[in-house]
Design an enzyme around this catalytic site. Sequence first.
Site, short mmCIF file in Angstrom:
data_model
loop_
_atom_site.label_atom_id
_atom_site.label_comp_id
_atom_site.label_asym_id
_atom_site.label_seq_id
_atom_site.Cartn_x
_atom_site.Cartn_y
_atom_site.Cartn_z
N SER A 71 0.94 -6.05 -3.75
CA SER A 71 -0.27 -6.10 -2.92
C SER A 71 -0.88 -7.50 -3.03
CB SER A 71 -1.26 -5.06 -3.45
OG SER A 71 -2.50 -5.19 -2.81
N TYR B 120 -6.39 -1.55 -10.29
CA TYR B 120 -5.38 -1.64 -9.22
C TYR B 120 -4.82 -3.06 -9.13
CZ TYR B 120 -3.41 -0.79 -4.51
OH TYR B 120 -2.58 -0.66 -3.42
P1 NAD Z 1 -0.67 6.83 0.73
O1 NAD Z 1 -1.70 7.39 -0.21
O2 NAD Z 1 -0.76 7.14 2.18
O3 NAD Z 1 0.78 7.24 0.23
C1 NAD Z 1 1.12 7.37 -1.10
C2 NAD Z 1 2.04 8.56 -1.22
O4 NAD Z 1 2.44 8.64 -2.59
C3 NAD Z 1 1.37 9.88 -0.87
O5 NAD Z 1 2.17 10.62 0.03
C4 NAD Z 1 1.24 10.59 -2.21
O6 NAD Z 1 1.38 12.01 -2.12
C5 NAD Z 1 2.38 9.99 -2.99
N1 NAD Z 1 2.14 10.06 -4.42
C6 NAD Z 1 0.98 9.84 -5.08
N2 NAD Z 1 1.14 10.03 -6.39
C7 NAD Z 1 2.44 10.39 -6.57
C8 NAD Z 1 3.20 10.74 -7.70
N3 NAD Z 1 2.67 10.77 -8.92
N4 NAD Z 1 4.50 11.07 -7.52
C9 NAD Z 1 5.06 11.05 -6.28
N5 NAD Z 1 4.38 10.73 -5.17
C10 NAD Z 1 3.08 10.41 -5.31
O7 NAD Z 1 -0.70 5.26 0.45
P2 NAD Z 1 -0.15 4.07 1.35
O8 NAD Z 1 -1.32 3.40 1.95
O9 NAD Z 1 0.95 4.51 2.23
O10 NAD Z 1 0.42 3.11 0.20
C11 NAD Z 1 1.80 3.07 -0.15
C12 NAD Z 1 2.00 1.93 -1.14
O11 NAD Z 1 1.57 0.71 -0.54
C13 NAD Z 1 1.19 2.07 -2.42
O12 NAD Z 1 1.94 1.53 -3.49
C14 NAD Z 1 -0.01 1.20 -2.17
O13 NAD Z 1 -0.58 0.77 -3.38
C15 NAD Z 1 0.63 0.08 -1.39
N6 NAD Z 1 -0.25 -0.73 -0.56
C16 NAD Z 1 -0.98 -0.17 0.43
C17 NAD Z 1 -1.77 -0.98 1.24
C18 NAD Z 1 -2.59 -0.38 2.36
O14 NAD Z 1 -3.38 -1.11 2.97
N7 NAD Z 1 -2.45 0.90 2.67
C19 NAD Z 1 -1.84 -2.34 1.00
C20 NAD Z 1 -1.08 -2.89 -0.04
C21 NAD Z 1 -0.27 -2.08 -0.80
#
Ligand code: NAD
Length: 284
Positions: A167, A180
């Site tokens: 990130s 985070y």
């Molecule tokens: P999201 O919350 O939509 O998806 C995360 C998924 O992981 C969910 O479906 C959840 O059920 C699953 N999950 C959570 N804990 C879990 C566990 N212990 N075991 C298995 N599955 C688990 O989040 P997102 O926005 O799609 O983010 C995905 C990745 O991208 C993450 O690593 C997040 O930190 C990273 N990220 C997101 C953004 C953003 O703007 N959305 C930006 C930078 C990085």
Amino acid sequence: MTVPFKVDLTNKVAVVTGGGGVLGSYFAKALAECGAKVAILDLNQEPADKIAAEINEAGGKAIGVAANVLDREALEKAREIVEKELGTCDILLNGAGGNNPRGTTDDEFYNAEEVKNNPDLKTFFDLDPKGVSFVFDLNFLGTLLPSQVFAKGMTEKEGCSIINVSSMNAYTPLTKIPAYSGAKSAISNFTQWLATYFAKAGIRVNAIAPGFLVTKQNEKLLFNDDGTPTARTGKILGSTPMDRFGEPEELVGGVLFLADQKAASFITGVVLPIDGGFSAYSGV
Ligand code: NAD
């Protein structure tokens, strides 16, 4: 969804953790569209099955598998299912991760006067160690454990790779979210470590570092109820030279490029920012 370009992932097996989530589902669909057989691994069966069904309806091949990325035994069981249904894993995309309010402060800067006037304000001093651990575990261990479980089979194959999700806060921490930010910094560092460790075993390990996207989890922070941007949005866009938020589709090209053994054959240990220039801009 339609991928920006096609790479040939025919006969490859991809495991996408967090594949039922916002970004994970885009990654899973893109890999499937390029011919990979995809296992959508998520904490809950339902979102995993939903995305797998969408992929299958579109003509791809996918299964939903429930497993906690923090539970080694559950991951081993998931691996058995994946191997039985699809084959051994070639591409592991560690997409499960995220923040938690328990690792987040209310204030951006410490101000003793403000604390005196608002005793309920959660400052650095009130951070719950369990909340901090939760965020570290989910992001860091939640990447390390699936890598242990799924990379074992990769050491006996050719052309395998792992893609992690870092990130912007890994480069410079964002205010309010020390846990985070630290955890994602650990992901970038671990990506380099694992890339080095597996370099002679033929497994490439890279990461993407998404910039700012509007998702369900953060839209309340970014937009007021009347649709006008919040002050935080102003700061984000002011620090993003392209002057806009990214779209989940815009992460897909980077993932496919890193996954493709032909295009990225000599690329390992990189963290690719996909951020509209955020990480390049000093603000001056
Ligand atoms: P999201 O919350 O939509 O998806 C995360 C998924 O992981 C969910 O479906 C959840 O059920 C699953 N999950 C959570 N804990 C879990 C566990 N212990 N075991 C298995 N599955 C688990 O989040 P997102 O926005 O799609 O983010 C995905 C990745 O991208 C993450 O690593 C997040 O930190 C990273 N990220 C997101 C953004 C953003 O703007 N959305 C930006 C930078 C990085």
